[in-house]
Design an enzyme around this catalytic site. Sequence first.
Site, PDB file in Angstrom:
ATOM      1  N   ASP A 120       0.826  -1.201   0.000  1.00  0.00           N
ATOM      2  CA  ASP A 120       0.000   0.000   0.000  1.00  0.00           C
ATOM      3  C   ASP A 120       0.860   1.250   0.000  1.00  0.00           C
ATOM      4  O   ASP A 120       1.798   1.384   0.788  1.00  0.00           O
ATOM      5  CB  ASP A 120      -0.888  -0.029   1.240  1.00  0.00           C
ATOM      6  CG  ASP A 120      -1.628   1.277   1.458  1.00  0.00           C
ATOM      7  OD1 ASP A 120      -2.288   1.734   0.511  1.00  0.00           O
ATOM      8  OD2 ASP A 120      -1.545   1.844   2.554  1.00  0.00           O
ATOM      9  N   ASP A 143      -7.139   6.397  -9.962  1.00  0.00           N
ATOM     10  CA  ASP A 143      -8.583   6.225 -10.096  1.00  0.00           C
ATOM     11  C   ASP A 143      -9.270   7.578  -9.868  1.00  0.00           C
ATOM     12  O   ASP A 143      -9.097   8.181  -8.810  1.00  0.00           O
ATOM     13  CB  ASP A 143      -9.079   5.204  -9.071  1.00  0.00           C
ATOM     14  CG  ASP A 143     -10.492   4.725  -9.370  1.00  0.00           C
ATOM     15  OD1 ASP A 143     -11.321   5.569  -9.787  1.00  0.00           O
ATOM     16  OD2 ASP A 143     -10.770   3.525  -9.186  1.00  0.00           O
ATOM     17  N   LYS A 147     -17.782   9.629  -9.808  1.00  0.00           N
ATOM     18  CA  LYS A 147     -19.086   9.927  -9.209  1.00  0.00           C
ATOM     19  C   LYS A 147     -18.888  10.835  -7.997  1.00  0.00           C
ATOM     20  O   LYS A 147     -18.003  10.605  -7.186  1.00  0.00           O
ATOM     21  CB  LYS A 147     -19.792   8.636  -8.790  1.00  0.00           C
ATOM     22  CG  LYS A 147     -20.237   7.789  -9.972  1.00  0.00           C
ATOM     23  CD  LYS A 147     -20.964   6.542  -9.514  1.00  0.00           C
ATOM     24  CE  LYS A 147     -21.391   5.701 -10.720  1.00  0.00           C
ATOM     25  NZ  LYS A 147     -22.040   4.439 -10.305  1.00  0.00           N
ATOM     26  N   THR A 216       2.132   6.976 -22.983  1.00  0.00           N
ATOM     27  CA  THR A 216       1.670   5.588 -22.940  1.00  0.00           C
ATOM     28  C   THR A 216       0.847   5.272 -24.187  1.00  0.00           C
ATOM     29  O   THR A 216       0.327   6.169 -24.853  1.00  0.00           O
ATOM     30  CB  THR A 216       0.797   5.333 -21.704  1.00  0.00           C
ATOM     31  OG1 THR A 216      -0.407   6.113 -21.826  1.00  0.00           O
ATOM     32  CG2 THR A 216       1.525   5.723 -20.416  1.00  0.00           C
ATOM     33  N   PHE A 218      -2.047   3.913 -24.205  1.00  0.00           N
ATOM     34  CA  PHE A 218      -3.390   4.352 -23.839  1.00  0.00           C
ATOM     35  C   PHE A 218      -3.548   5.844 -24.112  1.00  0.00           C
ATOM     36  O   PHE A 218      -4.549   6.295 -24.673  1.00  0.00           O
ATOM     37  CB  PHE A 218      -3.594   4.032 -22.356  1.00  0.00           C
ATOM     38  CG  PHE A 218      -4.737   4.744 -21.696  1.00  0.00           C
ATOM     39  CD1 PHE A 218      -6.036   4.285 -21.847  1.00  0.00           C
ATOM     40  CD2 PHE A 218      -4.520   5.854 -20.900  1.00  0.00           C
ATOM     41  CE1 PHE A 218      -7.099   4.942 -21.223  1.00  0.00           C
ATOM     42  CE2 PHE A 218      -5.567   6.512 -20.277  1.00  0.00           C
ATOM     43  CZ  PHE A 218      -6.857   6.046 -20.443  1.00  0.00           C
ATOM     44  N   GLU A 219      -2.529   6.613 -23.740  1.00  0.00           N
ATOM     45  CA  GLU A 219      -2.568   8.061 -23.912  1.00  0.00           C
ATOM     46  C   GLU A 219      -2.484   8.445 -25.387  1.00  0.00           C
ATOM     47  O   GLU A 219      -3.194   9.340 -25.852  1.00  0.00           O
ATOM     48  CB  GLU A 219      -1.406   8.685 -23.138  1.00  0.00           C
ATOM     49  CG  GLU A 219      -1.446  10.173 -23.021  1.00  0.00           C
ATOM     50  CD  GLU A 219      -0.303  10.710 -22.175  1.00  0.00           C
ATOM     51  OE1 GLU A 219      -0.104  11.925 -22.185  1.00  0.00           O
ATOM     52  OE2 GLU A 219       0.397   9.908 -21.517  1.00  0.00           O
TER      53      GLU A 219
END
Length: 238
Positions: A120, A143, A147, A216, A218-219
């Site tokens: 952690d 993350d 919401k 990345t 993804f980027e």
Amino acid sequence: MSEVTTAEFNEEGKYLRKIRSFVLREGRLTKGQAQAIESQWPTMGLDYSPTPLVLSDVFGREADTVLEIGFGMGASLVQMAKDAPEQNFIGIEVHKPGVGSCLSDAAIAGVTNLRVYHHDAMEVLEHAIADGSLARVQLFFPDPWHKKRHHKRRIVQAEFAELIRSKLKIGGVFHMATDWEEYSEHMLEVMQAAPGYQNQSSDGTVVPRPDHRPLTKFEARGHRLGHGVWDLMFERIA
């Protein structure tokens, strides 16, 4: 994108220590990931202890040390370590397949300036990292908890900013990146209010992606689709 922690914060951004802040996520390891952990952990793995690391002992040298929180599968962290052999790198990740993938890539790349925790981030930062010891802390694509009722779970909060500041050297930098514009605005609001920091942005908002943060896959795909990524860099000045 990596789930850094499932820490809870109250409305004032206070970290609620009474709540277990993470679950080590074992996941399903590929054979390669399992082999990498078995073969590379003795040299690159860091077993958690609540005693501050002596970085010169860990790396066998004195050098600026960069710590990344939640490195995902580790590809960009390995690339950064390869591109900057003069720096030390520490990565923290709770997802075991990501740890295995990172160690595999690091071994293939031949990097010797990288160490990883499977633990952690909060516990490592609070107990295993000495105050004033880091040149940079990286938090990339945490993350976003988009919401509204989940915003209190976002890792970038007032107390977290103070924790990071305590671990940075004077002149050290906290570098964040997100692909959620609303989360970048939240990060900016928290960091502008945090004492002892100075925004490195020329206009007091975000900065262009610095050369040290690899683009990345993804980027890059997001860029092609017109999606944005926001980088924030705050220097410890006090």
